[in-house]
Design a protein around this motif. Structure first.
Motif, PDB file in Angstrom:
ATOM      1  N   GLU A  16     -34.963  94.483  -3.240  1.00  0.00           N
ATOM      2  CA  GLU A  16     -36.393  94.785  -3.353  1.00  0.00           C
ATOM      3  C   GLU A  16     -37.015  95.033  -1.976  1.00  0.00           C
ATOM      4  O   GLU A  16     -37.753  96.009  -1.780  1.00  0.00           O
ATOM      5  CB  GLU A  16     -37.131  93.602  -3.991  1.00  0.00           C
ATOM      6  CG  GLU A  16     -37.017  93.469  -5.478  1.00  0.00           C
ATOM      7  CD  GLU A  16     -37.846  92.292  -5.957  1.00  0.00           C
ATOM      8  OE1 GLU A  16     -38.962  92.531  -6.453  1.00  0.00           O
ATOM      9  OE2 GLU A  16     -37.400  91.140  -5.821  1.00  0.00           O
ATOM     10  N   ASN A  20     -38.640  98.436  -0.586  1.00  0.00           N
ATOM     11  CA  ASN A  20     -40.065  98.536  -0.254  1.00  0.00           C
ATOM     12  C   ASN A  20     -40.281  98.982   1.178  1.00  0.00           C
ATOM     13  O   ASN A  20     -41.163  99.797   1.467  1.00  0.00           O
ATOM     14  CB  ASN A  20     -40.754  97.189  -0.497  1.00  0.00           C
ATOM     15  CG  ASN A  20     -40.891  96.867  -1.972  1.00  0.00           C
ATOM     16  OD1 ASN A  20     -41.060  97.758  -2.790  1.00  0.00           O
ATOM     17  ND2 ASN A  20     -40.807  95.589  -2.312  1.00  0.00           N
ATOM     18  N   LEU A  79     -37.890  95.588  -9.507  1.00  0.00           N
ATOM     19  CA  LEU A  79     -39.282  95.882  -9.172  1.00  0.00           C
ATOM     20  C   LEU A  79     -40.090  96.226 -10.412  1.00  0.00           C
ATOM     21  O   LEU A  79     -41.279  95.889 -10.515  1.00  0.00           O
ATOM     22  CB  LEU A  79     -39.356  97.030  -8.164  1.00  0.00           C
ATOM     23  CG  LEU A  79     -39.106  96.645  -6.702  1.00  0.00           C
ATOM     24  CD1 LEU A  79     -38.952  97.894  -5.849  1.00  0.00           C
ATOM     25  CD2 LEU A  79     -40.233  95.768  -6.163  1.00  0.00           C
ATOM     26  N   ARG A  83     -43.394  94.080 -11.241  1.00  0.00           N
ATOM     27  CA  ARG A  83     -44.731  94.662 -11.305  1.00  0.00           C
ATOM     28  C   ARG A  83     -45.316  94.614 -12.710  1.00  0.00           C
ATOM     29  O   ARG A  83     -46.531  94.456 -12.884  1.00  0.00           O
ATOM     30  CB  ARG A  83     -44.690  96.084 -10.736  1.00  0.00           C
ATOM     31  CG  ARG A  83     -44.420  96.061  -9.227  1.00  0.00           C
ATOM     32  CD  ARG A  83     -44.130  97.409  -8.610  1.00  0.00           C
ATOM     33  NE  ARG A  83     -43.865  97.258  -7.179  1.00  0.00           N
ATOM     34  CZ  ARG A  83     -43.419  98.212  -6.387  1.00  0.00           C
ATOM     35  NH1 ARG A  83     -43.202  99.438  -6.885  1.00  0.00           N
ATOM     36  NH2 ARG A  83     -43.191  97.985  -5.114  1.00  0.00           N
ATOM     37  N   HIS A 101     -48.326  87.360  -7.180  1.00  0.00           N
ATOM     38  CA  HIS A 101     -47.053  87.806  -6.597  1.00  0.00           C
ATOM     39  C   HIS A 101     -45.968  86.739  -6.694  1.00  0.00           C
ATOM     40  O   HIS A 101     -44.859  87.009  -7.147  1.00  0.00           O
ATOM     41  CB  HIS A 101     -47.247  88.228  -5.147  1.00  0.00           C
ATOM     42  CG  HIS A 101     -45.971  88.619  -4.470  1.00  0.00           C
ATOM     43  ND1 HIS A 101     -45.356  89.843  -4.698  1.00  0.00           N
ATOM     44  CD2 HIS A 101     -45.163  87.956  -3.595  1.00  0.00           C
ATOM     45  CE1 HIS A 101     -44.240  89.906  -3.981  1.00  0.00           C
ATOM     46  NE2 HIS A 101     -44.111  88.774  -3.311  1.00  0.00           N
ATOM     47  N   CYS A 129     -48.857  98.148 -10.415  1.00  0.00           N
ATOM     48  CA  CYS A 129     -49.132  96.718 -10.424  1.00  0.00           C
ATOM     49  C   CYS A 129     -50.573  96.500  -9.961  1.00  0.00           C
ATOM     50  O   CYS A 129     -51.240  97.448  -9.530  1.00  0.00           O
ATOM     51  CB  CYS A 129     -48.145  95.989  -9.517  1.00  0.00           C
ATOM     52  SG  CYS A 129     -48.459  96.198  -7.742  1.00  0.00           S
ATOM     53  N   HIS A 131     -51.664  95.444  -7.308  1.00  0.00           N
ATOM     54  CA  HIS A 131     -51.822  95.764  -5.892  1.00  0.00           C
ATOM     55  C   HIS A 131     -51.746  97.270  -5.646  1.00  0.00           C
ATOM     56  O   HIS A 131     -51.817  97.719  -4.504  1.00  0.00           O
ATOM     57  CB  HIS A 131     -50.760  95.049  -5.070  1.00  0.00           C
ATOM     58  CG  HIS A 131     -50.680  93.579  -5.343  1.00  0.00           C
ATOM     59  ND1 HIS A 131     -49.823  93.039  -6.286  1.00  0.00           N
ATOM     60  CD2 HIS A 131     -51.378  92.542  -4.833  1.00  0.00           C
ATOM     61  CE1 HIS A 131     -49.990  91.732  -6.335  1.00  0.00           C
ATOM     62  NE2 HIS A 131     -50.927  91.400  -5.465  1.00  0.00           N
ATOM     63  N   ASN A 133     -49.138  99.327  -6.414  1.00  0.00           N
ATOM     64  CA  ASN A 133     -47.805  99.885  -6.221  1.00  0.00           C
ATOM     65  C   ASN A 133     -47.209 100.383  -7.537  1.00  0.00           C
ATOM     66  O   ASN A 133     -47.462  99.806  -8.597  1.00  0.00           O
ATOM     67  CB  ASN A 133     -46.893  98.835  -5.580  1.00  0.00           C
ATOM     68  CG  ASN A 133     -47.312  98.527  -4.158  1.00  0.00           C
ATOM     69  OD1 ASN A 133     -47.271  99.387  -3.287  1.00  0.00           O
ATOM     70  ND2 ASN A 133     -47.763  97.296  -3.916  1.00  0.00           N
ATOM     71  N   CYS A 167     -53.277 101.327  -2.244  1.00  0.00           N
ATOM     72  CA  CYS A 167     -52.443 100.180  -2.579  1.00  0.00           C
ATOM     73  C   CYS A 167     -52.287  99.270  -1.372  1.00  0.00           C
ATOM     74  O   CYS A 167     -52.558  99.670  -0.236  1.00  0.00           O
ATOM     75  CB  CYS A 167     -51.067 100.607  -3.107  1.00  0.00           C
ATOM     76  SG  CYS A 167     -50.000 101.396  -1.875  1.00  0.00           S
ATOM     77  N   SER A 169     -49.526  97.113   0.737  1.00  0.00           N
ATOM     78  CA  SER A 169     -48.083  97.131   0.945  1.00  0.00           C
ATOM     79  C   SER A 169     -47.379  95.993   0.220  1.00  0.00           C
ATOM     80  O   SER A 169     -47.766  94.824   0.338  1.00  0.00           O
ATOM     81  CB  SER A 169     -47.769  97.035   2.440  1.00  0.00           C
ATOM     82  OG  SER A 169     -46.400  96.806   2.662  1.00  0.00           O
ATOM     83  N   GLU A 170     -46.334  96.326  -0.538  1.00  0.00           N
ATOM     84  CA  GLU A 170     -45.523  95.316  -1.205  1.00  0.00           C
ATOM     85  C   GLU A 170     -44.831  94.427  -0.185  1.00  0.00           C
ATOM     86  O   GLU A 170     -44.519  93.263  -0.460  1.00  0.00           O
ATOM     87  CB  GLU A 170     -44.477  95.991  -2.095  1.00  0.00           C
ATOM     88  CG  GLU A 170     -43.629  95.049  -2.919  1.00  0.00           C
ATOM     89  CD  GLU A 170     -44.279  94.626  -4.229  1.00  0.00           C
ATOM     90  OE1 GLU A 170     -44.383  93.404  -4.464  1.00  0.00           O
ATOM     91  OE2 GLU A 170     -44.684  95.514  -5.008  1.00  0.00           O
ATOM     92  N   GLU A 173     -46.992  91.324   0.345  1.00  0.00           N
ATOM     93  CA  GLU A 173     -47.604  90.659  -0.797  1.00  0.00           C
ATOM     94  C   GLU A 173     -47.318  89.160  -0.830  1.00  0.00           C
ATOM     95  O   GLU A 173     -48.057  88.394  -1.443  1.00  0.00           O
ATOM     96  CB  GLU A 173     -47.158  91.302  -2.113  1.00  0.00           C
ATOM     97  CG  GLU A 173     -47.902  92.582  -2.438  1.00  0.00           C
ATOM     98  CD  GLU A 173     -47.599  93.110  -3.816  1.00  0.00           C
ATOM     99  OE1 GLU A 173     -47.207  92.315  -4.692  1.00  0.00           O
ATOM    100  OE2 GLU A 173     -47.732  94.316  -4.027  1.00  0.00           O
TER     101      GLU A 173
END
Length: 228
Positions: A16, A20, A79, A83, A101, A129, A131, A133, A167, A169-170, A173
């Protein structure tokens, strides 16, 4: 049972994170992963050897880490569950966007295909999601989502530029203090803002967001993606 179901939670978290970071055009190296996971570099080295052995990553002469197609597919599978779980926690259980998260990280490794399908149906096939993403499989191309939507980092905008938060950034998070700060300041997907100026000495960016003055560090601004 799907191949990705056999992966350990740790392997899934590495895939993941690499995915990302790559999606946001960050160079992925062992030291950066060690910093992210707060582990010793030798632990990262061993995991990268395992991922390479199993065909999930490749490394070039500069030791930059890149996912193979198998690695990308495995990352997108987890992911997607992550999400969707975040959407479920916000849209159906009423949790706040900045709280979900870590809960999703705990749950994502145990979501079955049947539960995933039910969540998708109940939420009318969400595409992002909370956020902002993309949910892999629910958008045309999750891997190029930022590029396709012409999103740029807030930190790159000049004074007087206006934009809308696309968004968060993942990659950050899991930084609870930062996400809570963004929540408290109203800096979430959909928020319209104007860049007032940059404080070079304090390495911060001053904004007018949703009608109020907000200041964020330059580093934090680089993790907020916006569209013009």
């Amino acid at each position: 049972m799907k191949t990705e179901d056999l992966l350990s939670a740790t392997v899934e978290e590495y895939l993941e994170t690499i995915y990302n970071m790559s999606m946001e055009d960050e160079v992925v190296i062992g030291a950066r992963l060690a910093e992210k996971f707060r582990v010793a570099p030798p632990s990262v080295t061993e995991m990268l050897k395992r991922l390479m052995r199993d065909g999930y990553i490749e490394m070039n002469m500069k030791r930059h880490v890149m996912l193979t197609e198998a690695g990308k597919q495995a990352a997108e599978a987890v992911l997607r569950r992550h999400r969707l779980t975040e959407r479920f926690l916000v849209d159906m259980l009423g949790m706040q966007w900045h709280q979900v998260h870590e809960e999703a990280c705990r749950l994502e490794h145990f979501i079955s295909g049947a539960v995933e399908a039910r969540v998708i149906s109940s939420l009318n096939n969400p595409t992002t999601c909370p956020h902002g993403n993309p949910i892999p499989g629910s958008v045309p191309d999750a891997r190029n989502y930022l590029k396709d939507n012409h999103a740029v980092r807030l930190s790159t905008l000049p004074a007087d530029a206006t934009a809308t938060i696309f968004c968060i950034s993942e990659v950050v998070e899991d930084e609870e203090a930062l996400i809570l700060y963004l929540h408290e300041k109203g800096l979430m997907p959909g928020t319209q803002l104007t860049v007032k100026d940059e404080n070079v000495e304090e390495q911060s960016v001053n904004l007018l967001a949703a009608g109020r003055d907000v200041s964020v560090s330059k580093a934090s601004a680089s993790k907020i993606w916006v569209t013009l």
